[in-house]
Design a protein around this motif. Structure first.
Motif, mmCIF file in Angstrom:
data_model
loop_
_atom_site.group_PDB
_atom_site.id
_atom_site.type_symbol
_atom_site.label_atom_id
_atom_site.label_comp_id
_atom_site.label_asym_id
_atom_site.label_seq_id
_atom_site.Cartn_x
_atom_site.Cartn_y
_atom_site.Cartn_z
ATOM 1 N N ARG A 1 9.855 -34.381 -40.051
ATOM 2 C CA ARG A 1 10.937 -33.969 -40.966
ATOM 3 C C ARG A 1 10.834 -34.699 -42.296
ATOM 4 O O ARG A 1 10.929 -34.082 -43.369
ATOM 5 N N ARG A 2 10.647 -36.012 -42.247
ATOM 6 C CA ARG A 2 10.568 -36.795 -43.482
ATOM 7 C C ARG A 2 9.315 -36.456 -44.282
ATOM 8 O O ARG A 2 9.345 -36.428 -45.519
ATOM 9 N N ALA A 3 8.210 -36.192 -43.585
ATOM 10 C CA ALA A 3 6.977 -35.829 -44.288
ATOM 11 C C ALA A 3 7.137 -34.522 -45.050
ATOM 12 O O ALA A 3 6.697 -34.392 -46.202
ATOM 13 N N VAL A 4 7.796 -33.538 -44.428
ATOM 14 C CA VAL A 4 8.041 -32.259 -45.105
ATOM 15 C C VAL A 4 8.991 -32.444 -46.277
ATOM 16 O O VAL A 4 8.774 -31.896 -47.369
ATOM 17 N N ALA A 5 10.047 -33.240 -46.095
ATOM 18 C CA ALA A 5 11.021 -33.474 -47.170
ATOM 19 C C ALA A 5 10.375 -34.201 -48.338
ATOM 20 O O ALA A 5 10.602 -33.851 -49.505
ATOM 21 N N ASP A 6 9.549 -35.226 -48.047
ATOM 22 C CA ASP A 6 8.866 -35.960 -49.124
ATOM 23 C C ASP A 6 7.891 -35.058 -49.858
ATOM 24 O O ASP A 6 7.744 -35.144 -51.088
ATOM 25 N N PHE A 7 7.228 -34.181 -49.133
ATOM 26 C CA PHE A 7 6.266 -33.273 -49.756
ATOM 27 C C PHE A 7 6.973 -32.266 -50.668
ATOM 28 O O PHE A 7 6.526 -32.012 -51.793
ATOM 29 N N SER A 8 8.107 -31.740 -50.215
ATOM 30 C CA SER A 8 8.817 -30.711 -50.988
ATOM 31 C C SER A 8 9.534 -31.306 -52.192
ATOM 32 O O SER A 8 9.710 -30.619 -53.212
ATOM 33 N N GLY A 9 9.943 -32.555 -52.109
ATOM 34 C CA GLY A 9 10.652 -33.164 -53.230
ATOM 35 C C GLY A 9 11.960 -32.445 -53.507
ATOM 36 O O GLY A 9 12.778 -32.227 -52.619
ATOM 37 N N ASP A 10 12.139 -32.047 -54.766
ATOM 38 C CA ASP A 10 13.382 -31.370 -55.175
ATOM 39 C C ASP A 10 13.327 -29.862 -54.977
ATOM 40 O O ASP A 10 14.296 -29.169 -55.314
ATOM 41 N N GLU A 11 12.233 -29.337 -54.471
ATOM 42 C CA GLU A 11 12.151 -27.892 -54.237
ATOM 43 C C GLU A 11 13.130 -27.487 -53.131
ATOM 44 O O GLU A 11 13.212 -28.155 -52.098
ATOM 45 N N PRO A 12 13.888 -26.422 -53.343
ATOM 46 C CA PRO A 12 14.849 -26.005 -52.310
ATOM 47 C C PRO A 12 14.147 -25.485 -51.063
ATOM 48 O O PRO A 12 13.053 -24.930 -51.132
ATOM 49 N N GLN A 13 14.787 -25.700 -49.929
ATOM 50 C CA GLN A 13 14.273 -25.182 -48.660
ATOM 51 C C GLN A 13 14.546 -23.686 -48.600
ATOM 52 O O GLN A 13 15.693 -23.256 -48.656
ATOM 53 N N PHE A 14 13.518 -22.875 -48.506
ATOM 54 C CA PHE A 14 13.713 -21.421 -48.530
ATOM 55 C C PHE A 14 13.606 -20.778 -47.158
ATOM 56 O O PHE A 14 13.830 -19.579 -47.014
ATOM 57 N N ASP A 15 13.242 -21.558 -46.130
ATOM 58 C CA ASP A 15 13.160 -20.984 -44.794
ATOM 59 C C ASP A 15 13.626 -22.024 -43.784
ATOM 60 O O ASP A 15 13.540 -23.241 -44.018
ATOM 61 N N ASP A 16 14.126 -21.531 -42.651
ATOM 62 C CA ASP A 16 14.567 -22.437 -41.592
ATOM 63 C C ASP A 16 13.387 -23.270 -41.082
ATOM 64 O O ASP A 16 12.250 -22.785 -41.013
ATOM 65 N N GLN A 17 13.672 -24.501 -40.704
ATOM 66 C CA GLN A 17 12.649 -25.408 -40.175
ATOM 67 C C GLN A 17 13.084 -25.907 -38.808
ATOM 68 O O GLN A 17 14.137 -26.534 -38.680
ATOM 69 N N THR A 18 12.278 -25.594 -37.791
ATOM 70 C CA THR A 18 12.625 -25.987 -36.426
ATOM 71 C C THR A 18 11.413 -26.627 -35.757
ATOM 72 O O THR A 18 10.288 -26.139 -35.902
ATOM 73 N N LEU A 19 11.663 -27.717 -35.036
ATOM 74 C CA LEU A 19 10.607 -28.479 -34.353
ATOM 75 C C LEU A 19 11.045 -28.784 -32.931
ATOM 76 O O LEU A 19 12.228 -28.987 -32.657
ATOM 77 N N MET A 20 10.063 -28.838 -32.035
ATOM 78 C CA MET A 20 10.305 -29.350 -30.686
ATOM 79 C C MET A 20 9.044 -30.082 -30.228
ATOM 80 O O MET A 20 7.934 -29.592 -30.443
ATOM 81 N N VAL A 21 9.237 -31.250 -29.645
ATOM 82 C CA VAL A 21 8.112 -32.061 -29.174
ATOM 83 C C VAL A 21 8.294 -32.349 -27.691
ATOM 84 O O VAL A 21 9.350 -32.823 -27.261
ATOM 85 N N LEU A 22 7.240 -32.047 -26.909
ATOM 86 C CA LEU A 22 7.182 -32.427 -25.491
ATOM 87 C C LEU A 22 6.074 -33.473 -25.353
ATOM 88 O O LEU A 22 4.916 -33.204 -25.716
ATOM 89 N N ARG A 23 6.434 -34.605 -24.840
ATOM 90 C CA ARG A 23 5.442 -35.679 -24.681
ATOM 91 C C ARG A 23 5.381 -36.062 -23.207
ATOM 92 O O ARG A 23 6.390 -36.405 -22.583
ATOM 93 N N VAL A 24 4.179 -35.982 -22.643
ATOM 94 C CA VAL A 24 3.977 -36.309 -21.228
ATOM 95 C C VAL A 24 3.856 -37.823 -21.086
ATOM 96 O O VAL A 24 3.057 -38.456 -21.783
ATOM 97 N N VAL A 25 4.653 -38.385 -20.202
ATOM 98 C CA VAL A 25 4.640 -39.844 -20.012
ATOM 99 C C VAL A 25 4.101 -40.190 -18.631
ATOM 100 O O VAL A 25 3.938 -39.325 -17.769
#
Length: 455
Positions: free
Chosen positions: A431-455
């Motif tokens: 999330r932070r990497a995308v926000a830092d990359f976009s800077g002040d550009e408005p978000q024009f599409d929904d952003q959804t993430l899911m992470v499954l990590r096997v332990v």
């Protein structure tokens, strides 16, 4: 006031107009006048306006120029405007005040001048009534002023004797008085018209802002309802760390994720992206999620659950909308992941010790297009420290000021840099990497993430 020629007469009358500009502005900004414009007529407001326009009529007499016992003036202006803008009570009242003052000055034109002043207010008020109790407008007001002053001159010729003297007076004052009174009415009409436009614009602006605020409130409620569709907390799955995040581009959006407990300690993990944005996408999202969840809870394979959901969604997708979806069933007992990819961005499987992730590519078309579409399922074995990243295209297609996309390469690099961290931290890093990359550009599409990590 004496004069030496037509030029002096005309110049003095124009001086009156300068005063009228100021008076017109002040009168039209009074609370009494604006209440009349709003149709809120009271005796108090009418009395105040009678006095104001009556005083203007007296000023019109006092500031005039005397010619052979007659006065070239703008006395009729107050009653005319009072009647045209505020109705017959104000017009007639102002006319009576102006007429009484003029009659008290005597002179052989006193009677026709006083009569014309009263009639100016009365006729103006009648025009107000005939116009639906509204100001007649600039053109109508000026034409009335010209006609009224012409009538005034005719009344003078009709009633004053000797006729030769009356004719001389009319010949000297007719044109300047017609021009001066018409100009005064024009100035009033211009200011009143601007005031009406200004108030209409303010009313429209207030109505627009009120409607906008109402819609914002509705969207906030819709957003809260939509967020309630997402899992309040993700289920605990033996052997897995699970984290997810959804950021709508607007108050409401079309992305969603879900975690559906199944029989045998299995769990179905879903990520989906509905076409479009805003309220239509959110409504279609609610339909798609409900249909998919209902079919997932019936004991059946992953491909059967997605296929049946597609048939139902396609039957209701009359608006041409569709949804991309990734549906994965994790069985912790045999450590497998069985998935169906219905046209969604391929999730990334990061194998323990691997350099490049494996793409979990499509196994069927998007949902909502073909009711009879067939889907196949794939099964993968999961190992300790494996990581599966689900995402929507709003993540990889986020742009910066140079209109460059975040892209899959940056997404992979971000995850590779923190793949050994807890799932929640990985989601936050992306999330932070995308926000830092976009800077002040408005978000024009929904952003959804899911992470499954096997332990």
């Amino acid at each position: 006031m004496a004069f030496s020629g037509f030029g002096d007469l005309f110049f003095v009358l124009l001086q009156m107009i300068c005063v009228i500009v100021v008076v017109a502005y002040l009168i039209t900004r009074t609370a009494s006048f604006t209440r009349v414009l709003d149709g809120l007529v009271t005796w108090k407001s009418q009395a105040i306006l009678v006095l104001l326009f009556g005083a203007l009529s007296i000023y019109g007499t006092e500031s005039g120029i005397t010619i052979l016992g007659a006065t070239a003036n703008v006395r009729d202006l107050g009653p005319m405007v009072g009647g045209l803008a505020c109705g017959p009570v104000v017009g007639l009242g102002a006319g009576l005040i102006g007429a009484a003052y003029r009659f008290s000055l005597a002179g052989f034109t006193a009677v026709p001048c006083a009569a014309a002043t009263v009639l100016a207010g009365l006729f103006g008020g009648l025009i107000f009534l005939l116009s639906g109790k509204k100001f007649v407008g600039m053109h109508g007001a000026v034409l009335f002023a010209v006609g009224m002053e012409t009538f005034h001159m005719g009344l003078t010729l009709l009633l004053c004797r000797p006729f030769d003297q009356a004719l001389t007076v009319v010949g000297g004052v007719a044109l300047p008085m017609i021009i001066a009174n018409a100009t005064g009415v024009f100035i009033f009409a211009l200011i009143i018209g601007n005031l009406i436009t200004e108030r209409q614009t303010k009313a429209e602006r207030d109505a627009y802002l009120s409607e906008l605020e109402r819609k914002k409130a509705e969207l906030r409620i819709a957003h809260d309802i939509q967020m309630s569709f997402l899992p309040e907390r993700l289920p605990e799955v033996p052997g897995l760390e699970v984290a997810a995040l959804s950021l709508p581009a607007k108050e409401v959006g079309g992305d969603f994720y879900d975690a559906i407990p199944l029989s045998g300690q299995r769990t179905a993990f879903v990520i989906a992206d509905v076409s479009g944005k805003g309220v239509p996408a959110a409504l279609f999202m609610a339909l798609s999620r409900t249909v998919l969840r209902a079919n997932a809870l019936v004991p059946r394979s992953a491909r059967e659950a997605v296929g049946e959901a597609n048939a139902l969604i396609a039957a209701d997708a009359k608006s041409g909308m569709f949804v991309t979806l990734f549906y994965a069933v994790v069985d912790p007992a045999d450590r497998t992941l069985t998935y169906v990819n219905a046209g969604h961005n391929p999730p990334l499987l990061f194998r323990s010790g691997g350099d490049r992730p494996l793409e979990l590519k499509g196994t069927g078309i998007i949902l909502g297009v073909m009711p009879e579409a067939d889907y196949r399922e794939e099964t993968l074995a999961l190992e300790s420290n494996d990581l599966v990243l689900f995402y929507t295209d709003g993540v990889t297609e986020a742009i910066n000021a140079r209109e460059e996309q975040f892209g899959e390469r940056r997404l992979i690099e971000t995850v590779m840099g923190c793949r050994d961290h807890p799932s929640e931290e990985i989601v936050d890093r992306v999330r932070r990497a995308v926000a830092d990359f976009s800077g002040d550009e408005p978000q024009f599409d929904d952003q959804t993430l899911m992470v499954l990590r096997v332990v």
